[in-house]
Design an enzyme around this catalytic site. Structure first.
Site, PDB file in Angstrom:
ATOM      1  N   LEU A  86      -2.676  14.934  -0.267  1.00 38.12           N
ATOM      2  CA  LEU A  86      -1.657  13.883  -0.362  1.00 38.12           C
ATOM      3  C   LEU A  86      -2.130  12.535  -0.911  1.00 38.12           C
ATOM      4  O   LEU A  86      -1.347  11.596  -0.974  1.00 38.12           O
ATOM      5  CB  LEU A  86      -0.953  13.651   0.988  1.00 38.12           C
ATOM      6  N   ASP A  87      -3.398  12.401  -1.281  1.00 39.78           N
ATOM      7  CA  ASP A  87      -3.845  11.137  -1.866  1.00 39.78           C
ATOM      8  C   ASP A  87      -4.958  11.385  -2.882  1.00 39.78           C
ATOM      9  O   ASP A  87      -6.006  10.731  -2.860  1.00 39.78           O
ATOM     10  CB  ASP A  87      -4.316  10.180  -0.773  1.00 39.78           C
ATOM     11  N   VAL A  88      -4.716  12.343  -3.769  1.00 37.06           N
ATOM     12  CA  VAL A  88      -5.705  12.685  -4.791  1.00 37.06           C
ATOM     13  C   VAL A  88      -5.662  11.636  -5.899  1.00 37.06           C
ATOM     14  O   VAL A  88      -4.634  11.427  -6.532  1.00 37.06           O
ATOM     15  CB  VAL A  88      -5.425  14.082  -5.392  1.00 37.06           C
ATOM     16  N   THR A 108      -0.584   7.298  -3.036  1.00 35.70           N
ATOM     17  CA  THR A 108      -0.778   6.091  -3.838  1.00 35.70           C
ATOM     18  C   THR A 108       0.181   6.105  -5.017  1.00 35.70           C
ATOM     19  O   THR A 108       0.249   7.093  -5.752  1.00 35.70           O
ATOM     20  CB  THR A 108      -2.226   6.018  -4.357  1.00 35.70           C
TER      21      THR A 108
END
Length: 230
Positions: free
Chosen positions: A78-80, A117
């Site tokens: 969820l935040d690659v 992000t």
């Protein structure tokens, strides 16, 4: 992960009259020190000369392997993004890091705009819950940035810079197709990350490039060598 510790400590300094000192609990995880820093800093250093296409494919393969492994364990990152990907300076292998937003699928579900992000977050139509395909979208943006050594600035799909499409035309047809399919607005048309691994390995094979490593140790416990959570 090398080890972990939880300690209690009291605020230091002079105690004032009638003021009660407060105790704080620190949970620290000590893990492998990845000497090459973040992928973002590496791309910034190579902004002028760009990266060889072989390195682009190898980096993409490392990320894809890490995500494929996570997804096989029902974990959504969820935040690659490049800031959350570390580089081993010895063999230039990439490792996924920072699992602060990660969830087990489908135990915890989110809708668009709640986690991740901006710029790397996949669009979620009709308030459908996040799934593994959100990581696939983020992977595609990272792949574009690795190739261009720039930030994509894709804050919404309606205003993606023309250059993001221009550069895909310069890539091999297979790599361009993979990138475009992974950032498709319809998550159902995005491939599984394990299929991305197969395609990237096929590209390496066609070009006659030897992968830098054959293992799949591309998942890193936390960002940096010491992580604090309170």
């Amino acid at each position: 992960m090398i080890g972990a510790t939880m300690s209690m400590k009291t605020n230091s300094g002079h105690k004032k009259k009638n003021k009660i000192s407060k105790a704080e609990s620190d949970f620290c995880i000590v893990s492998e020190y990845v000497t090459g820093g973040s992928l973002r800093s590496y791309l910034c250093k190579n902004r002028d000369k760009k990266l060889p296409i072989k390195v682009v494919c190898q980096f993409a393969l490392d990320i894809a392997k890490g995500l494929s492994y996570l997804h096989s364990k029902k974990i959504i990152h969820l935040d690659v993004k490049p800031e959350n990907i570390l580089i081993d300076s010895q063999n230039k292998k990439l490792k996924l890091a920072d699992f602060g937003e990660a969830v087990l699928n489908p135990l915890k579900l989110f809708t668009s705009g709640e986690v991740g992000t901006q710029g790397y977050m996949a669009p979620v139509l009709s308030k459908k819950p996040y799934g593994f395909k959100c990581d696939v979208y983020s992977f595609a943006i990272c792949l574009w940035e690795i190739y261009c050594c720039e930030m994509a600035y894709t804050y919404d799909l309606e205003n993606i810079p023309v250059e993001i499409y221009k550069h895909t035309c310069e890539l091999s047809k297979i790599l361009a197709r993979l990138m475009q399919s992974c950032w498709d607005t319809d998550s159902r048309r995005r491939p599984e990350m394990k299929d991305g691994v197969v395609e990237l390995e096929e590209i390496m094979k066609i070009e006659g490039w030897q992968a830098l490593s054959k293992d799949q140790n591309n998942v890193f416990g936390c960002f940096g060598f010491l992580s604090h959570a309170r």
